[in-house]
Design an enzyme around this catalytic site. Structure first.
Site, PDB file in Angstrom:
ATOM      1  N   GLN A   1       6.375 -10.747  -0.699  1.00 53.11           N
ATOM      2  CA  GLN A   1       6.877 -10.231  -1.929  1.00 53.11           C
ATOM      3  C   GLN A   1       5.627 -10.705  -2.816  1.00 53.11           C
ATOM      4  O   GLN A   1       5.977 -11.486  -4.017  1.00 53.11           O
ATOM      5  CB  GLN A   1       8.125 -11.001  -2.573  1.00 53.11           C
ATOM      6  CG  GLN A   1       9.300 -10.332  -1.634  1.00 53.11           C
ATOM      7  CD  GLN A   1       9.619  -8.931  -1.820  1.00 53.11           C
ATOM      8  OE1 GLN A   1       9.458  -8.172  -2.888  1.00 53.11           O
ATOM      9  NE2 GLN A   1       9.950  -8.171  -0.850  1.00 53.11           N
TER      10      GLN A   1
ATOM     11  N   ASP B   1       7.417  -2.150   9.265  1.00 59.71           N
ATOM     12  CA  ASP B   1       6.585  -0.806   9.078  1.00 59.71           C
ATOM     13  C   ASP B   1       5.074  -0.796   8.896  1.00 59.71           C
ATOM     14  O   ASP B   1       4.566   0.315   8.630  1.00 59.71           O
ATOM     15  CB  ASP B   1       7.408   0.159   7.864  1.00 59.71           C
ATOM     16  CG  ASP B   1       6.936  -0.632   6.599  1.00 59.71           C
ATOM     17  OD1 ASP B   1       7.163  -2.029   6.236  1.00 59.71           O
ATOM     18  OD2 ASP B   1       6.761  -0.040   5.806  1.00 59.71           O
TER      19      ASP B   1
ATOM     20  N   ASP C   1      11.068  -4.307   2.962  1.00 56.91           N
ATOM     21  CA  ASP C   1      10.943  -2.938   2.260  1.00 56.91           C
ATOM     22  C   ASP C   1      10.237  -2.019   3.207  1.00 56.91           C
ATOM     23  O   ASP C   1       9.160  -2.205   3.885  1.00 56.91           O
ATOM     24  CB  ASP C   1       9.875  -3.277   1.228  1.00 56.91           C
ATOM     25  CG  ASP C   1      10.621  -4.231  -0.004  1.00 56.91           C
ATOM     26  OD1 ASP C   1      11.766  -4.734   0.237  1.00 56.91           O
ATOM     27  OD2 ASP C   1       9.981  -4.843  -0.889  1.00 56.91           O
TER      28      ASP C   1
ATOM     29  N   ASP D   1      11.250  -7.132   8.808  1.00 56.85           N
ATOM     30  CA  ASP D   1      10.551  -6.815   7.619  1.00 56.85           C
ATOM     31  C   ASP D   1      11.775  -6.226   6.739  1.00 56.85           C
ATOM     32  O   ASP D   1      12.695  -5.787   7.107  1.00 56.85           O
ATOM     33  CB  ASP D   1       9.473  -5.866   7.887  1.00 56.85           C
ATOM     34  CG  ASP D   1       8.833  -5.358   6.248  1.00 56.85           C
ATOM     35  OD1 ASP D   1       8.647  -6.086   5.371  1.00 56.85           O
ATOM     36  OD2 ASP D   1       8.766  -4.191   6.277  1.00 56.85           O
TER      37      ASP D   1
HETATM   38 MG   LIG Z   1       7.314  -3.046   4.964  1.00 58.75          MG
END
Ligand SMILES: [Mg+2]
Ligand SMILES: [Zn+2]
Length: 184
Positions: A53, A127, A11, A9
């Site tokens: 996104q 995350d 971000d 991942d």
């Molecule tokens: Mg993320």
């Protein structure tokens, strides 16, 4: 023979979570991200970024702006000696019902096609719970990092036996541990 990959991942995993980053100035590598990626690179598996996104589909930013943010991440990583083999993004908003928005496995299917990846021997590090679910959907090993949003799903992950790591450096140690177990 198809090879494993490390799916990442972006971000909240590689870069600091900024909630829909739309400008290169918002890009900042997380602490220990570059060191973790360099440690992971020693296994020789390609890095594949898989990033939702939806800011594009939601109209928060354009494809060009998303490209500029991605280029900045690429530039910062290159400066740290880290090369990503392939970048995939899902540009869709949730209501568009695409097949590539994590936790759906569309982006991993693209990597299987483009890079001859074996997902069942791969890792997915992210995350969010959707990253863990993505791993499960393709038979990969999921690792939750508690950077970004990860803290909120840490308890659930631990209960279900999913590795929880503080950052990509710890995740690199977990990958090494699991590979050593598999080769024992
Ligand atoms: Mg993320
Ligand atoms: Zn999509």
């Amino acid at each position: 023979m198809s090879s494993p990959a490390i799916f990442l991942d972006r971000d909240g995993t590689i870069i600091v979570e900024r909630n829909y980053p739309s400008h290169p100035d918002q890009v900042e590598l997380l602490d220990a991200a570059a060191a973790g990626l360099r440690a992971l690179a020693k296994h020789g598996f390609p890095f594949v970024v898989v990033s939702n996104q939806s800011g594009i589909g939601r109209g928060y930013f354009s494809v060009d702006e998303a490209d500029a943010v991605e280029a900045r991440v690429r530039e910062l990583l290159a400066g740290e000696g880290v090369v990503i083999a392939k970048w995939y993004r899902c540009p869709h908003a949730p209501h568009e019902d695409c097949g590539c928005r994590k936790p759906l496995p569309g982006m991993i299917h693209w990597a299987v096609r483009d890079l001859d990846i074996d997902p069942s021997r791969s890792f997915v590090i992210g995350d969010k719970w959707s990253d863990v679910e993505l791993a499960a959907a393709v038979g990969a090993v999921g690792i939750l990092v508690t950077t970004g949003h990860g803290q909120s799903d840490a308890d659930r992950a631990r209960r279900l036996g999913v590795a929880v790591c503080r950052n990509l450096l710890e995740a690199s140690e977990e990958v090494a541990r699991q590979l050593a177990l598999n080769n024992a």
